[in-house]
Design a protein around this motif. Structure first.
Motif, PDB file in Angstrom:
ATOM      1  N   LYS A 174       0.864  -1.186   0.000  1.00  0.00           N
ATOM      2  CA  LYS A 174       0.000   0.000   0.000  1.00  0.00           C
ATOM      3  C   LYS A 174       0.899   1.235   0.000  1.00  0.00           C
ATOM      4  O   LYS A 174       2.075   1.174   0.341  1.00  0.00           O
ATOM      5  CB  LYS A 174      -0.867  -0.010   1.258  1.00  0.00           C
ATOM      6  CG  LYS A 174      -1.661  -1.294   1.403  1.00  0.00           C
ATOM      7  CD  LYS A 174      -3.140  -0.991   1.566  1.00  0.00           C
ATOM      8  CE  LYS A 174      -4.008  -2.206   1.358  1.00  0.00           C
ATOM      9  NZ  LYS A 174      -3.693  -3.331   2.223  1.00  0.00           N
ATOM     10  N   ASN A 175       0.293   2.355  -0.350  1.00  0.00           N
ATOM     11  CA  ASN A 175       1.063   3.592  -0.504  1.00  0.00           C
ATOM     12  C   ASN A 175       1.838   4.035   0.722  1.00  0.00           C
ATOM     13  O   ASN A 175       2.887   4.643   0.615  1.00  0.00           O
ATOM     14  CB  ASN A 175       0.132   4.733  -0.909  1.00  0.00           C
ATOM     15  CG  ASN A 175      -0.164   4.662  -2.390  1.00  0.00           C
ATOM     16  OD1 ASN A 175       0.606   4.041  -3.123  1.00  0.00           O
ATOM     17  ND2 ASN A 175      -1.265   5.246  -2.806  1.00  0.00           N
ATOM     18  N   GLU A 176       1.279   3.729   1.913  1.00  0.00           N
ATOM     19  CA  GLU A 176       1.944   4.258   3.107  1.00  0.00           C
ATOM     20  C   GLU A 176       3.280   3.566   3.411  1.00  0.00           C
ATOM     21  O   GLU A 176       4.051   4.051   4.218  1.00  0.00           O
ATOM     22  CB  GLU A 176       1.006   4.193   4.341  1.00  0.00           C
ATOM     23  CG  GLU A 176       0.577   2.797   4.726  1.00  0.00           C
ATOM     24  CD  GLU A 176      -0.797   2.434   4.162  1.00  0.00           C
ATOM     25  OE1 GLU A 176      -1.170   2.981   3.106  1.00  0.00           O
ATOM     26  OE2 GLU A 176      -1.491   1.592   4.767  1.00  0.00           O
ATOM     27  N   THR A 177       3.543   2.445   2.778  1.00  0.00           N
ATOM     28  CA  THR A 177       4.801   1.744   3.054  1.00  0.00           C
ATOM     29  C   THR A 177       5.938   2.347   2.241  1.00  0.00           C
ATOM     30  O   THR A 177       5.871   2.433   1.015  1.00  0.00           O
ATOM     31  CB  THR A 177       4.692   0.243   2.722  1.00  0.00           C
ATOM     32  OG1 THR A 177       3.619  -0.304   3.469  1.00  0.00           O
ATOM     33  CG2 THR A 177       5.980  -0.482   3.058  1.00  0.00           C
ATOM     34  N   GLU A 178       6.971   2.732   2.942  1.00  0.00           N
ATOM     35  CA  GLU A 178       8.142   3.263   2.256  1.00  0.00           C
ATOM     36  C   GLU A 178       9.111   2.114   1.984  1.00  0.00           C
ATOM     37  O   GLU A 178       9.402   1.313   2.860  1.00  0.00           O
ATOM     38  CB  GLU A 178       8.817   4.310   3.144  1.00  0.00           C
ATOM     39  CG  GLU A 178       9.868   5.108   2.424  1.00  0.00           C
ATOM     40  CD  GLU A 178      10.854   5.742   3.394  1.00  0.00           C
ATOM     41  OE1 GLU A 178      11.972   6.048   2.958  1.00  0.00           O
ATOM     42  OE2 GLU A 178      10.508   5.912   4.584  1.00  0.00           O
ATOM     43  N   VAL A 179       9.575   2.039   0.734  1.00  0.00           N
ATOM     44  CA  VAL A 179      10.529   0.990   0.367  1.00  0.00           C
ATOM     45  C   VAL A 179      11.904   1.625   0.241  1.00  0.00           C
ATOM     46  O   VAL A 179      12.106   2.543  -0.546  1.00  0.00           O
ATOM     47  CB  VAL A 179      10.154   0.351  -0.994  1.00  0.00           C
ATOM     48  CG1 VAL A 179      11.162  -0.734  -1.362  1.00  0.00           C
ATOM     49  CG2 VAL A 179       8.736  -0.199  -0.958  1.00  0.00           C
ATOM     50  N   LYS A 180      12.829   1.139   1.054  1.00  0.00           N
ATOM     51  CA  LYS A 180      14.185   1.672   0.960  1.00  0.00           C
ATOM     52  C   LYS A 180      15.103   0.543   0.490  1.00  0.00           C
ATOM     53  O   LYS A 180      15.103  -0.542   1.085  1.00  0.00           O
ATOM     54  CB  LYS A 180      14.612   2.162   2.348  1.00  0.00           C
ATOM     55  CG  LYS A 180      15.794   3.085   2.338  1.00  0.00           C
ATOM     56  CD  LYS A 180      15.941   3.755   3.695  1.00  0.00           C
ATOM     57  CE  LYS A 180      17.392   3.781   4.107  1.00  0.00           C
ATOM     58  NZ  LYS A 180      17.566   4.059   5.535  1.00  0.00           N
ATOM     59  N   VAL A 181      15.835   0.800  -0.578  1.00  0.00           N
ATOM     60  CA  VAL A 181      16.744  -0.223  -1.104  1.00  0.00           C
ATOM     61  C   VAL A 181      18.167   0.154  -0.731  1.00  0.00           C
ATOM     62  O   VAL A 181      18.645   1.229  -1.097  1.00  0.00           O
ATOM     63  CB  VAL A 181      16.598  -0.333  -2.641  1.00  0.00           C
ATOM     64  CG1 VAL A 181      17.610  -1.323  -3.208  1.00  0.00           C
ATOM     65  CG2 VAL A 181      15.180  -0.738  -3.011  1.00  0.00           C
ATOM     66  N   MET A 182      18.825  -0.696   0.027  1.00  0.00           N
ATOM     67  CA  MET A 182      20.209  -0.421   0.422  1.00  0.00           C
ATOM     68  C   MET A 182      21.115  -1.302  -0.432  1.00  0.00           C
ATOM     69  O   MET A 182      21.225  -2.498  -0.233  1.00  0.00           O
ATOM     70  CB  MET A 182      20.386  -0.727   1.910  1.00  0.00           C
ATOM     71  CG  MET A 182      19.518   0.185   2.782  1.00  0.00           C
ATOM     72  SD  MET A 182      18.880  -0.667   4.226  1.00  0.00           S
ATOM     73  CE  MET A 182      20.188  -0.407   5.395  1.00  0.00           C
TER      74      MET A 182
END
Ligand code: ASP
Ligand code: MG
Length: 415
Positions: free
Chosen positions: A339-347
């Motif tokens: 869903k939109n509220e989840t922030e995806v951070k790729v390290m």
């Protein structure tokens, strides 16, 4: 399954697999041919498995990715498998030029049957009739590694590095007890010598250790190859095609005299860590996420969950690591299910460092020594995972070398 197919052949069959660098140029292919014929003159009946010329499979992957990075399927495998075809043909020509009799063989011609999981297919059976009859006639079979064929005649590939698996599976099918894997390095090392200058050659490694090494990123042997070797008790002799001496024997633990606590420090520089924050707390979300990733054949390595910054008790923060090559597919999937509220951070600039050793089973305190190294150097540990013979941590790539060298010294592995 593999051994049921075997036909008893009254010959000293030795399966020899030559990797990409061993056949990376015509001159090297000529060397391999000379060596194979010499071994044959010494009474062996060689069965050859080859990889594509070095760099070729990467080139093919790039071509496909430039067209469509998301495409995986029959055409992708057909494309990648073509590299081995070239190497098989050239080595056969080089053998025949020297007066030997040789037969070039692709997977469908030898009956290397796989399932239909493109790019990561698993061998189901090998029909040894043809190879056995060639060997009977003193004809050297030259078999394409890495590829297979489905029930309905589609070309498949076994995953990057999969030629090793072809070789070991073929050894099992032919009821051999050892398989030679030729590469450009003389042995398996206690660490990658390009990273740790004091790395030493290992004379022996257990199947179990080698499986852990393969699964944490050591490119020495394909994981499935070691798995099959362990199952059928096939010794793997990993050695150099440029030198004429013993390399490293991978074999069952009972054959070894003693086992060091840690036998190697292994690393994987192509680890990507993904952080999702916030995601719903509880198993339902995790079950769905990892099932969807598994459907796409993406192997999730380390998973940790922690409290999210959000005030809601119903959410949490999730970290997991995947191989870099699976990142585009993973990102696409996350877009679909989050869903939109989840922030995806790729390290991206992450590396996994591991210590491995069957001796760990009987020695307490290994974890304490492992983490002391990080603490003394103020190195942040992002993710951790352990098994009974391995401890792994994910760190910033920039700190990998320092930590690897220190661990190598700490566990008495330096030459
Ligand atoms: N040529 C394939 C690869 O580069 C298979 C192999 O080399 O084992 O992954
Ligand atoms: Mg390889």
């Amino acid at each position: 399954m593999l051994e049921e197919m075997a036909m008893q052949v009254d010959k000293n069959i030795v399966v020899k697999k030559f990797g990409g660098t061993s056949v990376g140029a015509l001159e090297r292919i000529e060397n391999v041919a000379t060596r194979v014929i010499r071994d044959q003159s010494r009474g062996e009946s060689p069965v050859i498995v080859v990889s594509a010329m070095s760099g070729e499979t990467n080139r093919l992957v790039r071509l496909a990715n430039d067209l469509d990075p998301y495409y995986r399927g029959a055409a992708y495998d057909m494309l990648l498998a073509s590299g081995e075809q070239v190497a098989v043909a050239l080595l056969t020509i080089a053998l025949e030029k020297r007066g030997a009799k040789a037969a070039p063989l692709l997977a469908h011609q030898v009956g290397i049957q796989t399932d239909a999981l493109f790019s990561k297919a698993r061998i189901r059976s090998i029909d040894t009739t043809k190879i056995s009859s060639l060997v009977e006639q003193n004809i050297i079979p030259v078999v394409a590694g890495f590829q297979g064929v489905t029930e309905d005649d589609q070309i498949t590939t076994l995953g990057r590095g999969g030629s090793d698996t072809t070789a070991v599976a073929l050894t099992a099918a032919l009821k051999g007890s050892a398989c030679e894997i030729y590469t450009d390095v003389p042995a398996v090392y206690s660490a990658d010598p390009r990273l740790v200058a004091k790395a030493r050659e290992l004379k022996t490694v257990t199947f179990e250790e080698m499986m852990e090494m393969a699964s944490v990123g050591s490119k020495v042997l394909h994981f499935r190859a070691v798995e099959i070797a362990a199952k059928y008790n096939i010794k793997i002799h990993s050695r150099s095609s440029f030198e004429d001496r013993d390399g490293t024997w991978v074999m069952a633990e009972e054959n070894m005299l003693e086992n060091p606590v840690v036998s190697s420090v292994t690393h994987d520089p192509s680890t990507v860590v993904i952080q999702l924050n916030p995601v719903p707390a509880g198993a339902a979300f995790l079950a769905n996420l990892f099932a969807r990733l598994a459907e796409k054949n993406i192997v999730v390595d380390i998973i940790t969950q922690s409290a999210s910054d959000s005030p809601s008790a119903h959410t949490q923060r999730l970290h997991f690591s995947i191989p870099e090559e699976d990142l585009p597919q993973t990102q696409k999937l996350l877009q679909e299910i989050l869903k939109n509220e989840t922030e995806v951070k790729v390290m991206r600039d992450m590396a996994k460092i591991s210590v491995i050793g069957v001796g760990m089973k009987n020695h307490p305190g290994v974890a304490a020594r492992f983490f002391k190294i990080f603490k003394e150097r103020n190195v942040d540990v992002h993710l951790v995972t352990t098994s009974d013979i391995k401890i792994s941590a994910v760190v910033a790539k920039s700190q990998l070398k320092e930590v690897a060298e220190a661990l190598h010294t700490e566990f008495d592995l330096d030459v």
